[in-house]
Design a protein around this motif. Sequence first.
Motif, PDB file in Angstrom:
ATOM      1  N   ALA A  60      -8.650 -16.243  -8.515  1.00  0.00           N
ATOM      2  CA  ALA A  60      -9.276 -15.064  -8.174  1.00  0.00           C
ATOM      3  C   ALA A  60      -9.115 -14.074  -9.595  1.00  0.00           C
ATOM      4  N   ILE A  61     -10.115 -13.220  -9.879  1.00  0.00           N
ATOM      5  CA  ILE A  61     -10.175 -12.354 -10.998  1.00  0.00           C
ATOM      6  C   ILE A  61     -10.252 -10.924 -10.284  1.00  0.00           C
ATOM      7  N   VAL A  62      -9.253 -10.215 -10.539  1.00  0.00           N
ATOM      8  CA  VAL A  62      -9.434  -8.752 -10.114  1.00  0.00           C
ATOM      9  C   VAL A  62      -9.559  -7.814 -11.432  1.00  0.00           C
ATOM     10  N   SER A  63     -10.514  -7.272 -11.366  1.00  0.00           N
ATOM     11  CA  SER A  63     -10.948  -6.524 -12.717  1.00  0.00           C
ATOM     12  C   SER A  63     -10.749  -5.124 -12.352  1.00  0.00           C
ATOM     13  N   PHE A  64      -9.883  -4.476 -13.228  1.00  0.00           N
ATOM     14  CA  PHE A  64      -9.662  -3.141 -13.025  1.00  0.00           C
ATOM     15  C   PHE A  64      -9.950  -2.173 -14.107  1.00  0.00           C
ATOM     16  N   SER A  65     -10.132  -0.938 -13.890  1.00  0.00           N
ATOM     17  CA  SER A  65      -9.699   0.247 -14.641  1.00  0.00           C
ATOM     18  C   SER A  65      -9.343   1.180 -13.943  1.00  0.00           C
ATOM     19  N   SER A  66     -10.038   2.443 -13.766  1.00  0.00           N
ATOM     20  CA  SER A  66      -9.925   3.564 -12.593  1.00  0.00           C
ATOM     21  C   SER A  66     -10.297   2.928 -11.359  1.00  0.00           C
ATOM     22  N   ALA A  67     -11.222   1.863 -11.082  1.00  0.00           N
ATOM     23  CA  ALA A  67     -11.464   1.425 -10.032  1.00  0.00           C
ATOM     24  C   ALA A  67     -11.174  -0.159 -10.053  1.00  0.00           C
ATOM     25  N   ALA A  68     -11.406  -1.058  -9.023  1.00  0.00           N
ATOM     26  CA  ALA A  68     -11.058  -2.289  -9.114  1.00  0.00           C
ATOM     27  C   ALA A  68     -11.830  -3.175  -8.272  1.00  0.00           C
ATOM     28  N   TYR A  69     -12.202  -4.402  -8.728  1.00  0.00           N
ATOM     29  CA  TYR A  69     -12.994  -5.270  -7.872  1.00  0.00           C
ATOM     30  C   TYR A  69     -12.483  -6.589  -8.001  1.00  0.00           C
ATOM     31  N   SER A  70     -12.721  -7.518  -6.935  1.00  0.00           N
ATOM     32  CA  SER A  70     -12.350  -8.758  -7.157  1.00  0.00           C
ATOM     33  C   SER A  70     -13.162  -9.841  -6.818  1.00  0.00           C
ATOM     34  N   THR A  71     -13.385 -11.186  -7.580  1.00  0.00           N
ATOM     35  CA  THR A  71     -14.097 -12.308  -7.260  1.00  0.00           C
ATOM     36  C   THR A  71     -13.238 -13.394  -7.155  1.00  0.00           C
ATOM     37  N   GLU A  72     -13.575 -14.161  -6.001  1.00  0.00           N
ATOM     38  CA  GLU A  72     -12.686 -15.393  -5.715  1.00  0.00           C
ATOM     39  C   GLU A  72     -13.569 -16.590  -6.140  1.00  0.00           C
ATOM     40  N   GLU A 112      -5.618   2.456 -14.076  1.00  0.00           N
ATOM     41  CA  GLU A 112      -4.875   2.474 -12.678  1.00  0.00           C
ATOM     42  C   GLU A 112      -4.478   1.184 -12.284  1.00  0.00           C
ATOM     43  N   PHE A 113      -3.101   1.103 -11.712  1.00  0.00           N
ATOM     44  CA  PHE A 113      -2.463  -0.036 -11.358  1.00  0.00           C
ATOM     45  C   PHE A 113      -2.532  -0.416  -9.847  1.00  0.00           C
ATOM     46  N   LYS A 114      -2.545   0.787  -9.047  1.00  0.00           N
ATOM     47  CA  LYS A 114      -2.472   0.775  -7.542  1.00  0.00           C
ATOM     48  C   LYS A 114      -3.570   0.180  -6.854  1.00  0.00           C
ATOM     49  N   LYS A 115      -4.676   0.134  -7.323  1.00  0.00           N
ATOM     50  CA  LYS A 115      -5.899  -0.441  -6.724  1.00  0.00           C
ATOM     51  C   LYS A 115      -5.875  -2.049  -7.035  1.00  0.00           C
ATOM     52  N   PRO A 116      -5.759  -2.336  -8.083  1.00  0.00           N
ATOM     53  CA  PRO A 116      -5.622  -3.959  -8.377  1.00  0.00           C
ATOM     54  C   PRO A 116      -4.519  -4.702  -7.679  1.00  0.00           C
ATOM     55  N   LEU A 117      -3.346  -3.834  -7.451  1.00  0.00           N
ATOM     56  CA  LEU A 117      -2.317  -4.433  -6.560  1.00  0.00           C
ATOM     57  C   LEU A 117      -2.575  -4.664  -5.096  1.00  0.00           C
ATOM     58  N   ASN A 118      -3.221  -3.599  -4.786  1.00  0.00           N
ATOM     59  CA  ASN A 118      -3.861  -3.776  -3.266  1.00  0.00           C
ATOM     60  C   ASN A 118      -4.693  -4.901  -3.252  1.00  0.00           C
ATOM     61  N   LEU A 119      -5.656  -4.970  -3.807  1.00  0.00           N
ATOM     62  CA  LEU A 119      -6.526  -6.287  -3.963  1.00  0.00           C
ATOM     63  C   LEU A 119      -5.864  -7.580  -4.050  1.00  0.00           C
ATOM     64  N   VAL A 120      -4.786  -7.695  -4.819  1.00  0.00           N
ATOM     65  CA  VAL A 120      -3.997  -8.775  -5.126  1.00  0.00           C
ATOM     66  C   VAL A 120      -3.363  -9.030  -3.409  1.00  0.00           C
ATOM     67  N   GLN A 121      -2.607  -7.975  -2.919  1.00  0.00           N
ATOM     68  CA  GLN A 121      -2.455  -8.421  -1.536  1.00  0.00           C
ATOM     69  C   GLN A 121      -3.598  -8.740  -0.671  1.00  0.00           C
ATOM     70  N   SER A 122      -4.601  -8.355  -0.606  1.00  0.00           N
ATOM     71  CA  SER A 122      -5.735  -8.670   0.106  1.00  0.00           C
ATOM     72  C   SER A 122      -6.074 -10.262  -0.106  1.00  0.00           C
ATOM     73  N   ILE A 123      -6.069 -10.347  -1.116  1.00  0.00           N
ATOM     74  CA  ILE A 123      -6.477 -12.018  -1.460  1.00  0.00           C
ATOM     75  C   ILE A 123      -5.491 -13.079  -1.249  1.00  0.00           C
ATOM     76  N   ILE A 124      -4.275 -12.494  -1.443  1.00  0.00           N
ATOM     77  CA  ILE A 124      -2.992 -13.723  -1.379  1.00  0.00           C
ATOM     78  C   ILE A 124      -2.767 -13.599   0.282  1.00  0.00           C
ATOM     79  N   SER A 125      -3.094 -12.642   0.994  1.00  0.00           N
ATOM     80  CA  SER A 125      -3.037 -12.785   2.424  1.00  0.00           C
ATOM     81  C   SER A 125      -3.808 -13.644   3.319  1.00  0.00           C
ATOM     82  N   LYS A 126      -5.172 -13.902   2.543  1.00  0.00           N
ATOM     83  CA  LYS A 126      -5.849 -14.910   3.177  1.00  0.00           C
ATOM     84  C   LYS A 126      -5.569 -16.145   2.973  1.00  0.00           C
TER      85      LYS A 126
END
Length: 469
Positions: free
Chosen positions: A344-356, A380-394
Amino acid sequence: MVVKRRNQIKNNSVLNTDSYDRRKYNSLKEKSNELKIIEKKASMPNFDALMGDIWASLFKTSPELCDKASKGLEGNRAMIERIMSDEFYEKIRPSTKLDSLMSALSSIRFSEKVSDWIKEEQKTNEEMKEKMERLQEEQQSKGKGKAERVRNAEQALQQALEDAVNQNGEGIASAFQKACDEATEQKKKVEDLFGYNAGNGKPQLANVPFEEQLKLAELIKRKPNLKKIADWAGRFKVIARKKQKSKHKESLSRNGITVGNDIENMLPAELLMYSSKLTKLDFLRRYAEQQTLMYDRKGKEQLGKGPIVVCLDESGSMKKMKEISKGFTLALMMVAKMQKRDFAIVSFSSAAYSTEYPKGKISSVELGKFASSFLDGGTEFKKPLNLVQSIISKSTYSKADIIFITDGSASLDEYTVKNFNAFKDKKEAKMLSLIIGENENDMALKKVSDKVVKITNFTDDAAFEAFEI
């Protein structure tokens, strides 16, 4: 050397093509936007037939010229005869024969150059210019017998093309070589992007549908930045393969005693038994029965591991590193494919988006999107880390690997740090952070990373630690 074949010309071909060849070329033309555009812009009658013969001369096992050209195909025959008699044709044939991608790319590039060459000749060559003007006049004329007049004008233009080819054969040969060189480079970029097999380093194109290969090749031609990404991906994938191979060798540790007859791993005591006359026969019996004592060497199990997640900083300051960072990420995707792990790639800046990408597989369309996208903005670091948890949780597997790449800094509140670390422990995940440049503020990432590595750029040896996951 040109081989002449005694048979009748069919379907406007000057070669020994059959229904299979025509179906295969028509299928290629359906898939290739470039071929359609070249044919549409061509200013020569029967140019579509010439493109088909260019392809057949490169793809077929034994392409042979017919005895003579039918009326209206004289120029086509002269063109094909010129390239087939060229010394370079013999050199390039092993790489194009029965190779769908290389023959297609070479045909496209050469057809494009031939079309441009013809248009230039029609401007500067008096005979070609005169015959072209006559054809245009007949096409615009009216009255009885127009079809025959147009046909005669087309034949006259083809004969003029034959003369032009015979007069400027070296120019055609040079264009052909240049076209094949460009096709070779294009194919290499496709291989770099789709990846290589882990064991032998050979391209994985055999596992990719031809239409996907062709789409990506044409995309590389249209998007210069994708070509740059392919260059970097190719370099980094070589390094990644070496790192993975080295890691595999190092993981082969002695994990106890077993039985067998592998001399390299045999216990010293057994070798002493072989050297003694009293115990040599007993040793040979046990060796033949694979019962001699030896060290048990087993590599660490790679299956059943969680996804590899790359958090890629796409803030404004990373724009100058866009191509190299994406090439680096594609090399990490290759590692995921080698290990049969989701990616998975989590692209981030002030926003964050993921593609698996399941099992690290990516399509030509997805590669195009990845190459052309860039978020820009702040960090911003918080948004990408939240997406990381979502991806790994699945994932049903634990032991995920997170690669966090940034040249910036951002703060993380204590709740986010505590929550993320607890999540990592639960899922047995590891996080490696690569901080690029002179940024000294790495406190936030140190709180959530298992290791933080500072690098000047992506070519630093320290950055290649990411390929050892």
